[in-house]
Design a protein around this motif. Structure first.
Motif, short mmCIF file in Angstrom:
data_model
loop_
_atom_site.label_atom_id
_atom_site.label_comp_id
_atom_site.label_asym_id
_atom_site.label_seq_id
_atom_site.Cartn_x
_atom_site.Cartn_y
_atom_site.Cartn_z
N ARG A 1 10.53 -3.11 -7.78
CA ARG A 1 10.74 -1.78 -7.49
C ARG A 1 10.72 -1.27 -8.76
O ARG A 1 11.14 -1.45 -9.82
N GLU B 1 2.48 2.14 3.08
CA GLU B 1 1.96 1.01 2.30
C GLU B 1 0.60 1.09 1.83
O GLU B 1 -0.13 1.63 2.80
N TRP C 1 9.58 -6.90 1.85
CA TRP C 1 8.27 -7.05 2.67
C TRP C 1 8.44 -8.19 3.79
O TRP C 1 8.92 -9.10 3.59
N CYS D 1 4.54 0.11 -1.87
CA CYS D 1 5.35 0.91 -0.90
C CYS D 1 5.77 2.01 -1.31
O CYS D 1 6.75 1.68 -1.94
N ARG E 1 12.80 -10.04 -0.68
CA ARG E 1 13.47 -8.85 -0.83
C ARG E 1 13.93 -8.56 -2.17
O ARG E 1 13.82 -9.49 -3.09
N CYS F 1 6.50 -2.75 4.48
CA CYS F 1 7.85 -2.89 3.66
C CYS F 1 9.10 -2.19 4.64
O CYS F 1 8.77 -1.46 5.70
#
Length: 120
Positions: free
Chosen positions: A72, A6, A36, A22, A50, A96
């Motif tokens: 992401r 992280e 997280w 992350c 999430r 994370c």
């Protein structure tokens, strides 16, 4: 096993923003729902947000809804947490991990986390 690192924390005034990252090792990163978590001083670690494996679904705890955004990039094996309108109550070490049922962490081992401190 995926290893997680992280970064991106820091000291910010209330109302400010930070973006956490992350970075994950391993070729299987994209199969996991990622999330997280945070641990404030004197408190247990708690789930924060999430994101599903392909990024199509997200979920947040009520206290950060509308302020935090999880995302992401599977090509970079990285998950992010954009945090806006920060308050002192967001002060914590942020971690994370992959996420399984009940928003519990998947991996037993954790990274070093990244410290977020919000001053009033």
């Amino acid at each position: 096993q995926v290893q997680l690192v992280e970064s991106g924390g820091g000291l910010v005034q209330a109302g400010g923003s930070l973006r956490l990252s992350c970075a994950a090792s391993g070729r299987t990163f994209m199969i996991y729902t990622m999330g997280w978590f945070r641990q404030a001083p004197g408190k247990e670690r708690e789930f924060v947000a999430r994101i599903s494996s392909m990024g199509g679904n997200t979920a947040y705890i009520d206290s950060v809804k509308g302020r935090f955004t999880i995302s992401r990039d599977n090509a970079k094996n990285t998950v992010y947490l954009q945090m806006n309108s920060l308050t002192p109550e967001d002060t914590a070490v942020y971690y994370c991990n992959a996420v399984r049922g009940g928003n519990s962490p998947f991996f037993d081992s954790w990274g070093q986390g990244t410290q977020v401190t919000v001053s009033s």
